[in-house]
Design a protein around this motif. Sequence first.
Motif, PDB file in Angstrom:
ATOM      1  N   LEU A   1       0.816  -1.211   0.000  1.00  0.00           N
ATOM      2  CA  LEU A   1       0.000   0.000   0.000  1.00  0.00           C
ATOM      3  C   LEU A   1       0.849   1.261   0.000  1.00  0.00           C
ATOM      4  O   LEU A   1       0.372   2.321  -0.394  1.00  0.00           O
ATOM      5  CB  LEU A   1      -0.935   0.005   1.215  1.00  0.00           C
TER       6      LEU A   1
ATOM      7  N   TRP B   1      -2.461   5.367   5.299  1.00  0.00           N
ATOM      8  CA  TRP B   1      -2.876   5.212   6.701  1.00  0.00           C
ATOM      9  C   TRP B   1      -3.355   3.777   6.886  1.00  0.00           C
ATOM     10  O   TRP B   1      -4.245   3.309   6.162  1.00  0.00           O
ATOM     11  CB  TRP B   1      -3.999   6.192   7.036  1.00  0.00           C
ATOM     12  N   SER B   2      -2.776   3.078   7.843  1.00  0.00           N
ATOM     13  CA  SER B   2      -3.176   1.684   8.060  1.00  0.00           C
ATOM     14  C   SER B   2      -2.864   1.262   9.484  1.00  0.00           C
ATOM     15  O   SER B   2      -1.994   1.831  10.149  1.00  0.00           O
ATOM     16  CB  SER B   2      -2.472   0.743   7.072  1.00  0.00           C
TER      17      SER B   2
ATOM     18  N   LEU C   1      -5.852  -6.191   8.492  1.00  0.00           N
ATOM     19  CA  LEU C   1      -5.327  -4.883   8.158  1.00  0.00           C
ATOM     20  C   LEU C   1      -6.491  -3.935   7.914  1.00  0.00           C
ATOM     21  O   LEU C   1      -7.391  -4.229   7.128  1.00  0.00           O
ATOM     22  CB  LEU C   1      -4.464  -4.955   6.892  1.00  0.00           C
TER      23      LEU C   1
ATOM     24  N   PHE D   1      -7.198  -0.138   6.543  1.00  0.00           N
ATOM     25  CA  PHE D   1      -6.492   0.908   5.811  1.00  0.00           C
ATOM     26  C   PHE D   1      -7.475   1.865   5.155  1.00  0.00           C
ATOM     27  O   PHE D   1      -8.662   1.566   4.982  1.00  0.00           O
ATOM     28  CB  PHE D   1      -5.541   0.308   4.767  1.00  0.00           C
ATOM     29  N   GLU D   2      -6.953   3.025   4.819  1.00  0.00           N
ATOM     30  CA  GLU D   2      -7.747   4.076   4.184  1.00  0.00           C
ATOM     31  C   GLU D   2      -7.476   4.108   2.694  1.00  0.00           C
ATOM     32  O   GLU D   2      -6.331   4.021   2.258  1.00  0.00           O
ATOM     33  CB  GLU D   2      -7.390   5.433   4.794  1.00  0.00           C
ATOM     34  N   GLU D   3      -8.532   4.251   1.924  1.00  0.00           N
ATOM     35  CA  GLU D   3      -8.387   4.433   0.471  1.00  0.00           C
ATOM     36  C   GLU D   3      -9.647   5.080  -0.066  1.00  0.00           C
ATOM     37  O   GLU D   3     -10.760   4.660   0.269  1.00  0.00           O
ATOM     38  CB  GLU D   3      -8.152   3.101  -0.240  1.00  0.00           C
TER      39      GLU D   3
ATOM     40  N   LEU E   1     -12.612   3.563   4.905  1.00  0.00           N
ATOM     41  CA  LEU E   1     -11.794   2.552   5.555  1.00  0.00           C
ATOM     42  C   LEU E   1     -12.134   1.183   4.981  1.00  0.00           C
ATOM     43  O   LEU E   1     -13.289   0.895   4.650  1.00  0.00           O
ATOM     44  CB  LEU E   1     -12.055   2.553   7.068  1.00  0.00           C
TER      45      LEU E   1
ATOM     46  N   THR F   1     -10.671  -8.331   0.916  1.00  0.00           N
ATOM     47  CA  THR F   1     -10.932  -6.946   1.328  1.00  0.00           C
ATOM     48  C   THR F   1     -12.404  -6.611   1.171  1.00  0.00           C
ATOM     49  O   THR F   1     -13.033  -6.958   0.176  1.00  0.00           O
ATOM     50  CB  THR F   1     -10.100  -5.971   0.474  1.00  0.00           C
TER      51      THR F   1
ATOM     52  N   LYS G   1     -12.209   6.456  12.254  1.00  0.00           N
ATOM     53  CA  LYS G   1     -10.869   6.057  12.677  1.00  0.00           C
ATOM     54  C   LYS G   1     -10.746   6.042  14.193  1.00  0.00           C
ATOM     55  O   LYS G   1      -9.977   5.244  14.751  1.00  0.00           O
ATOM     56  CB  LYS G   1      -9.825   7.019  12.095  1.00  0.00           C
TER      57      LYS G   1
END
Length: 219
Positions: free
Chosen positions: A2, A7-8, A29, A31-33, A37, A46, A60
């Motif tokens: 990533l 951010w993870s 895991l 993570f932000e994308e 989240l 995922t 978050k």
Amino acid sequence: MLGAGAWSLVVRVENSAVTAAYPSVVHALVFEEGGLLWFYADSDGTQSLSLHLDRLVEEKQDLAPLLRAIDPGFHSFRILPDGPAAPVILGRERLPNGCFIESLAALRERVIRGDRIERPRLLSCYAETPRGLRGHTVLTYRTPQGFFLLDPASSSAPQQLPSSWLENPMAVAETALRGFDVRKARWIPVDVPAVSLVADLNGRLRQVSPEIPATRLIQ
């Protein structure tokens, strides 16, 4: 995969409802994308963790209700500390059910190479299989040369598609999952990685080439 700028968090989740997908302890895991989240576990890939749009800061700060929405058995969790070593870039190892993350990594690699990427999106495709409805995620993007599909699970080479398919997710999905009974598909907007955040990985990022995984539906 990533990237250092993502951010993870790695979380250890206690699960009171053991299933085929989740054991009593789940390492995952978060993570932000694309302003949301996401939750990755090797058992089923995922899926979206966010429950709302435009509440990223609040979500978050309180992951508990988000995790319970993934599975009601997720009754407690803790965030694991960062390890002392630098992240290891995967070579040819398989990332189980990793099509979503592999597609993001493929986007980062093309940005590192200097490709003029425009409007990158992930496409989540859903097909009927003997195991029921299963999902697979690929990368799509535009360049000055046209509209492209890239599926790192099957090839590192992008496939050019008709520009008229830019807003036709089913046509793209049927190409990505050729031979499968595609039932639905949807776009997932993603961020274009800043070159400054990934330049230190130039020459070290490697593609993974696993078999096409059968991931859990992305909610």
